[in-house]
Scaffold this motif. Structure first.
Motif, short mmCIF file in Angstrom:
data_model
loop_
_atom_site.label_atom_id
_atom_site.label_comp_id
_atom_site.label_asym_id
_atom_site.label_seq_id
_atom_site.Cartn_x
_atom_site.Cartn_y
_atom_site.Cartn_z
N ALA A 157 0.89 -1.16 -0.15
CA ALA A 157 -0.56 0.06 0.08
C ALA A 157 1.09 0.99 -0.32
N ALA A 158 1.86 1.06 0.88
CA ALA A 158 2.49 2.37 0.96
C ALA A 158 3.24 2.15 -0.05
N SER A 159 3.76 1.58 -1.25
CA SER A 159 4.77 1.36 -2.47
C SER A 159 3.17 2.16 -3.90
N ALA A 160 2.09 1.91 -3.59
CA ALA A 160 1.86 2.49 -4.35
C ALA A 160 0.83 4.04 -4.04
N LEU A 161 1.31 4.64 -3.16
CA LEU A 161 1.22 5.66 -3.02
C LEU A 161 2.32 6.44 -3.25
N GLN A 162 3.43 5.49 -3.16
CA GLN A 162 4.62 6.96 -3.71
C GLN A 162 4.90 6.94 -5.27
N GLN A 163 3.23 5.41 -5.60
CA GLN A 163 3.64 6.00 -7.05
C GLN A 163 3.02 6.69 -7.89
N VAL A 164 1.99 6.84 -7.27
CA VAL A 164 0.52 7.92 -7.51
C VAL A 164 1.24 9.24 -7.27
N ARG A 165 1.51 9.82 -6.55
CA ARG A 165 2.80 10.61 -6.08
C ARG A 165 3.84 11.18 -6.98
N SER A 166 4.58 9.55 -6.68
CA SER A 166 5.72 10.54 -7.71
C SER A 166 5.27 10.83 -9.29
N ARG A 167 3.57 10.07 -9.79
CA ARG A 167 3.15 10.28 -11.52
C ARG A 167 2.19 11.53 -11.53
N LEU A 168 2.20 12.43 -9.58
CA LEU A 168 1.51 13.47 -9.59
C LEU A 168 2.46 14.52 -9.60
N ARG A 169 3.28 14.34 -9.88
CA ARG A 169 5.22 15.39 -9.04
C ARG A 169 4.47 16.59 -9.97
N GLU A 170 3.90 16.31 -10.54
CA GLU A 170 3.65 17.91 -12.04
C GLU A 170 2.67 18.39 -10.73
#
Length: 201
Positions: A157-170
């Protein structure tokens, strides 16, 4: 800081179009998400009410813009937007929904923020990206709930959160993200704080 009591939420009105929504005054926060992302369950968990937002075994039941008032006056509202994606409806009806949704997001002056509900196992679908695009056009803040977090182990779950965060960095100046589980009551406090900041601003 003042806190709102979300347990006071009461059904106000279901509107098929923007024109039939309540008076555009006060402040409201809208919940959007694909039909099976757990949007109704998230609203019910937030308000500690089992059936305020109707959950359904048939995804796509919410075809109206449902308004809930907080407390006695209707100046503070939660809004449940039509969920779609899996709904078995004709393409023409889907396009109609999309038009009403777009109208609402672009023209509703009392809208303070959008809670975008995504299944943590299937985030950032085409629908989610359309919603983010609309929000970006309007400079509308978005809070993403990654729901059904209980379906994954904590690390996943923490890794999924991180992935979404990095994809939405802009979009990080407009978008905040958290894990959420209606079943376990995980993340309700964080969601309340975000809504308080928008509605009481």
């Amino acid at each position: 800081m003042a806190r709102l009591n979300y347990q006071t939420a009461r059904f106000l009105i279901s509107a098929p179009t923007l024109a039939q929504c309540p008076a555009d005054s006060g402040a409201e926060v809208a919940f959007a998400g694909r039909s099976n992302a757990g949007k109704s369950s998230a609203i019910n968990a937030l308000t500690r009410q089992k059936a305020l937002a109707r959950t359904s075994k048939t995804p796509g039941r919410t075809q109206l813009i449902n308004h809930f008032s907080l407390g006695e006056n209707a100046e503070l509202r939660l809004v449940d937007l039509p969920g779609y994606g899996y709904a078995k409806v004709p393409e023409k009806v889907k396009l109609e929904w999309q038009r009403h949704l777009s109208d609402y997001l672009q023209r509703r002056a009392s809208l303070r923020g959008l809670v975008l509900v995504m299944d943590v196992r299937h985030p950032l679908t085409e629908f989610d990206q359309t919603m983010l695009g609309w929000a970006d056009d309007q400079e509308m803040p978005v809070h993403i709930l990654l729901t059904k977090a209980d379906k994954l182990k904590r690390g996943a779950a923490a890794s999924a959160l991180q992935q979404v965060r990095s994809r939405l960095r802009e979009w990080e100046d407009l978008v905040s993200i958290q894990l959420f589980s209606a079943l376990k009551g995980q993340g309700i406090d964080t969601l309340e704080q975000r809504l308080d900041a928008w509605l009481l601003d």
